[in-house]
Design an enzyme around this catalytic site. Structure first.
Site, PDB file in Angstrom:
ATOM      1  N   THR A   1      58.289 -76.623  89.752  1.00 43.27           N
ATOM      2  CA  THR A   1      58.045 -75.425  88.961  1.00 43.27           C
ATOM      3  C   THR A   1      57.820 -74.268  89.921  1.00 43.27           C
ATOM      4  O   THR A   1      57.100 -74.416  90.915  1.00 43.27           O
ATOM      5  CB  THR A   1      56.836 -75.524  88.011  1.00 43.27           C
ATOM      6  OG1 THR A   1      56.544 -74.204  87.528  1.00 43.27           O
ATOM      7  CG2 THR A   1      55.591 -76.097  88.632  1.00 43.27           C
TER       8      THR A   1
ATOM      9  N   ASP B   1      56.080 -71.944  89.193  1.00 44.29           N
ATOM     10  CA  ASP B   1      54.703 -71.493  88.928  1.00 44.29           C
ATOM     11  C   ASP B   1      53.665 -72.137  89.856  1.00 44.29           C
ATOM     12  O   ASP B   1      52.554 -71.644  89.973  1.00 44.29           O
ATOM     13  CB  ASP B   1      54.304 -71.817  87.484  1.00 44.29           C
ATOM     14  CG  ASP B   1      55.119 -71.042  86.467  1.00 44.29           C
ATOM     15  OD1 ASP B   1      55.871 -70.148  86.875  1.00 44.29           O
ATOM     16  OD2 ASP B   1      55.012 -71.353  85.264  1.00 44.29           O
TER      17      ASP B   1
ATOM     18  N   ARG C   1      54.424 -42.365  91.855  1.00 42.74           N
ATOM     19  CA  ARG C   1      54.346 -43.099  90.601  1.00 42.74           C
ATOM     20  C   ARG C   1      53.521 -44.366  90.760  1.00 42.74           C
ATOM     21  O   ARG C   1      53.432 -44.899  91.865  1.00 42.74           O
ATOM     22  CB  ARG C   1      55.731 -43.613  90.202  1.00 42.74           C
ATOM     23  CG  ARG C   1      56.611 -42.635  89.578  1.00 42.74           C
ATOM     24  CD  ARG C   1      57.962 -43.292  89.302  1.00 42.74           C
ATOM     25  NE  ARG C   1      58.903 -42.292  88.872  1.00 42.74           N
ATOM     26  CZ  ARG C   1      60.214 -42.398  88.976  1.00 42.74           C
ATOM     27  NH1 ARG C   1      60.750 -43.477  89.502  1.00 42.74           N
ATOM     28  NH2 ARG C   1      60.994 -41.438  88.563  1.00 42.74           N
TER      29      ARG C   1
ATOM     30  N   MET D   1      56.596 -64.021  87.068  1.00 43.98           N
ATOM     31  CA  MET D   1      56.373 -65.176  86.190  1.00 43.98           C
ATOM     32  C   MET D   1      55.020 -65.828  86.483  1.00 43.98           C
ATOM     33  O   MET D   1      54.409 -65.580  87.530  1.00 43.98           O
ATOM     34  CB  MET D   1      57.516 -66.162  86.316  1.00 43.98           C
ATOM     35  CG  MET D   1      58.733 -65.707  85.511  1.00 43.98           C
ATOM     36  SD  MET D   1      60.019 -66.952  85.421  1.00 43.98           S
ATOM     37  CE  MET D   1      61.053 -66.257  84.136  1.00 43.98           C
ATOM     38  N   GLY D   2      54.604 -66.686  85.598  1.00 44.79           N
ATOM     39  CA  GLY D   2      53.296 -67.326  85.718  1.00 44.79           C
ATOM     40  C   GLY D   2      52.648 -67.299  84.355  1.00 44.79           C
ATOM     41  O   GLY D   2      52.001 -66.323  83.975  1.00 44.79           O
ATOM     42  N   ARG D   3      52.906 -68.343  83.601  1.00 46.45           N
ATOM     43  CA  ARG D   3      52.445 -68.422  82.221  1.00 46.45           C
ATOM     44  C   ARG D   3      50.931 -68.654  82.144  1.00 46.45           C
ATOM     45  O   ARG D   3      50.217 -67.931  81.473  1.00 46.45           O
ATOM     46  CB  ARG D   3      53.160 -69.602  81.570  1.00 46.45           C
ATOM     47  CG  ARG D   3      53.130 -69.665  80.088  1.00 46.45           C
ATOM     48  CD  ARG D   3      53.499 -71.055  79.636  1.00 46.45           C
ATOM     49  NE  ARG D   3      54.873 -71.439  79.911  1.00 46.45           N
ATOM     50  CZ  ARG D   3      55.903 -71.156  79.128  1.00 46.45           C
ATOM     51  NH1 ARG D   3      55.716 -70.439  78.048  1.00 46.45           N
ATOM     52  NH2 ARG D   3      57.102 -71.582  79.430  1.00 46.45           N
TER      53      ARG D   3
ATOM     54  N   ARG E   1      55.780 -46.839  85.781  1.00 43.98           N
ATOM     55  CA  ARG E   1      56.986 -47.569  85.368  1.00 43.98           C
ATOM     56  C   ARG E   1      56.771 -49.062  85.610  1.00 43.98           C
ATOM     57  O   ARG E   1      56.064 -49.452  86.540  1.00 43.98           O
ATOM     58  CB  ARG E   1      58.199 -47.140  86.196  1.00 43.98           C
ATOM     59  CG  ARG E   1      58.538 -45.677  86.110  1.00 43.98           C
ATOM     60  CD  ARG E   1      59.204 -45.335  84.789  1.00 43.98           C
ATOM     61  NE  ARG E   1      59.604 -43.933  84.784  1.00 43.98           N
ATOM     62  CZ  ARG E   1      60.780 -43.496  85.228  1.00 43.98           C
ATOM     63  NH1 ARG E   1      61.667 -44.357  85.696  1.00 43.98           N
ATOM     64  NH2 ARG E   1      61.065 -42.220  85.188  1.00 43.98           N
TER      65      ARG E   1
ATOM     66  N   GLN F   1      63.639 -64.433  89.730  1.00 43.98           N
ATOM     67  CA  GLN F   1      62.745 -65.249  90.571  1.00 43.98           C
ATOM     68  C   GLN F   1      63.141 -66.716  90.622  1.00 43.98           C
ATOM     69  O   GLN F   1      62.714 -67.462  91.488  1.00 43.98           O
ATOM     70  CB  GLN F   1      61.301 -65.188  90.030  1.00 43.98           C
ATOM     71  CG  GLN F   1      60.673 -63.835  90.116  1.00 43.98           C
ATOM     72  CD  GLN F   1      59.545 -63.708  89.103  1.00 43.98           C
ATOM     73  OE1 GLN F   1      58.397 -63.907  89.434  1.00 43.98           O
ATOM     74  NE2 GLN F   1      59.853 -63.366  87.866  1.00 43.98           N
TER      75      GLN F   1
HETATM   76  O1  F6P Z   1      57.925 -72.791  83.818  1.00 42.27           O
HETATM   77  C1  F6P Z   1      58.598 -71.941  84.641  1.00 42.27           C
HETATM   78  C2  F6P Z   1      58.818 -70.596  83.978  1.00 42.27           C
HETATM   79  O2  F6P Z   1      59.653 -69.823  84.796  1.00 42.27           O
HETATM   80  C3  F6P Z   1      57.534 -69.833  83.643  1.00 42.27           C
HETATM   81  O3  F6P Z   1      57.047 -69.077  84.718  1.00 42.27           O
HETATM   82  C4  F6P Z   1      57.977 -68.955  82.503  1.00 42.27           C
HETATM   83  O4  F6P Z   1      56.902 -68.617  81.672  1.00 42.27           O
HETATM   84  C5  F6P Z   1      58.943 -69.825  81.781  1.00 42.27           C
HETATM   85  O5  F6P Z   1      59.457 -70.742  82.721  1.00 42.27           O
HETATM   86  C6  F6P Z   1      60.062 -69.042  81.136  1.00 42.27           C
HETATM   87  O6  F6P Z   1      60.872 -69.927  80.464  1.00 42.27           O
HETATM   88  P1  F6P Z   1      62.284 -69.555  79.838  1.00 42.27           P
HETATM   89  O7  F6P Z   1      63.223 -69.275  80.960  1.00 42.27           O
HETATM   90  O8  F6P Z   1      62.682 -70.771  79.085  1.00 42.27           O
HETATM   91  O9  F6P Z   1      62.060 -68.362  78.975  1.00 42.27           O
END
Ligand code: F6P
Length: 342
Positions: free
Chosen positions: A125, A127, A162, A169-171, A266, A274
């Site tokens: 991952t 993440d 600005r 990313m990073g849920r 912005r 990524q």
């Molecule tokens: O799990 C990896 C990840 O890139 C997360 O960082 C992100 O929230 C998710 O996948 C996004 O998923 P998708 O590409 O299915 O929208």
């Protein structure tokens, strides 16, 4: 032995390097044969396969994505999903399975292992939020891409006076934001583990302008405002594992900062950039070693395990240990970076 291989969840630089290492060692040193299952758990669920031998893995080491395809299919959310997987593995003559994935894909692998499926897991991952392993492959590539973006955005921020907000990313975990933010010299880093106070963010923005420099704010897509700070977020549709599709905090934050400080702001959303393209040398090294160790575990019949990096060693941990809990940024680590904010 005949071994099935699948890749599930979001694609990730280094997946092909794992597949190549598994197949090369498995065929050339151990005499196994392989079958590829397409699109994560959808493959064994629907018996959708593709040939997988040494010829198929030639030249794929530096390629991003996955030659097997991926999906977020959850067999436990589908009627008779587990029985269908067991039947299809038997129909293919598969003695074992190598599942390469993140929390969801390996979470399924953990449950299937408990139900008697012979599976070995490889953690992936961008993440970097899987516990049990120091790093997952894909993370280093994502951090390098985000750092390069921040480096480039500094010049526009300075030239135009600005605020530039960079959404990465990073849920659930802020590892990409923290590492790329530190490496790129961001002035504010916001992560899911630490709900932010918009007043503090705006004060940091203003103190940065007061020194005649322009602020770069790095925000994880899963970052949220602290309760009672007057900012609200939209929630989106959910996937088969119940995760909300994120994206939007960067724009929300930029407009809130502009509204509150009067400074032009912005947002840049890095999104799937990524996860795309060729893996860094570190990720190729880690992915290759995970693959070599995973097929060794299969060869020894050590099922229900996940490969993990500890220091510079690859070790095996129970799948349940790797997927039981997410690895989050600790308060101490965040506070270490905070001294550089503003
Ligand atoms: O799990 C990896 C990840 O890139 C997360 O960082 C992100 O929230 C998710 O996948 C996004 O998923 P998708 O590409 O299915 O929208």
């Amino acid at each position: 032995m005949k071994v099935g291989v699948l890749t599930g969840g979001g694609d990730c630089p280094g997946l092909n390097a794992v597949i190549r290492a598994v197949v090369r060692k498995g065929v050339q040193e151990q005499g196994h044969s392989f079958v590829g299952f397409r699109d994560g758990w959808r493959g064994p669920l629907e018996n959708d396969t593709t040939p997988l031998g040494v010829d198929e893995v030639r030249g794929i080491l530096p390629r991003g994505g996955t030659i097997l395809g991926s999906s977020r299919t959850n067999p436990f959310a589908i009627e008779n999903g587990v029985e269908r997987i067991k039947d299809n593995l038997a129909a293919q003559g598969c003695d074992a399975l190598v599942a390469i994935g993140g929390e969801d894909t390996l979470g399924v692998a953990t449950q299937l292992a408990e139900l008697g499926v012979k599976v070995v897991g490889v953690p992936k991952t961008i993440d970097n939020d899987l516990s049990g392993t120091d790093f997952t492959f894909g993370f280093d590539t994502a951090v390098n891409i985000a750092t390069e973006a921040i480096d480039r955005l500094h010049t526009t921020a300075e030239s135009h006076h600005r605020v530039l907000v960079v959404e990465v990313m990073g849920r659930h975990a802020g590892w990409i934001a923290l590492h790329a933010g530190l490496a790129g010299g961001a002035n504010i880093i916001l992560i899911p583990e630490r709900p932010f106070d918009i007043d503090t963010v705006c004060a940091q923005v203003e103190s940065r302008f007061a020194t005649h420099f322009s602020p770069i704010v790095v925000v994880s897509e899963g970052a949220v405002p602290a309760d009672g700070t007057g900012m609200t977020l939209h929630s989106g549709e959910k996937d088969a594992f119940g995760h909300v599709r994120l994206g939007g905090i960067g724009d929300r934050l930029a407009s809130e900062i502009e509204h509150r400080t009067g400074q032009e702001s912005r947002a840049v959303v890095l999104g799937h950039v990524q996860r795309g393209g060729t893996p860094t040398a570190f990720d190729r090294w880690l992915a290759t070693r995970f693959g070599l160790h995973a097929i060794q575990a299969v060869h020894e019949g050590d099922f229900g395990t996940m490969m993990a990096l500890r220091g510079t060693d690859i070790v095996r941990v129970p799948l349940a240990e790797g997927t039981g809990e997410l690895k989050l940024v600790s308060p101490e680590l965040y506070e270490e970076a905070e001294v550089l904010f503003g």
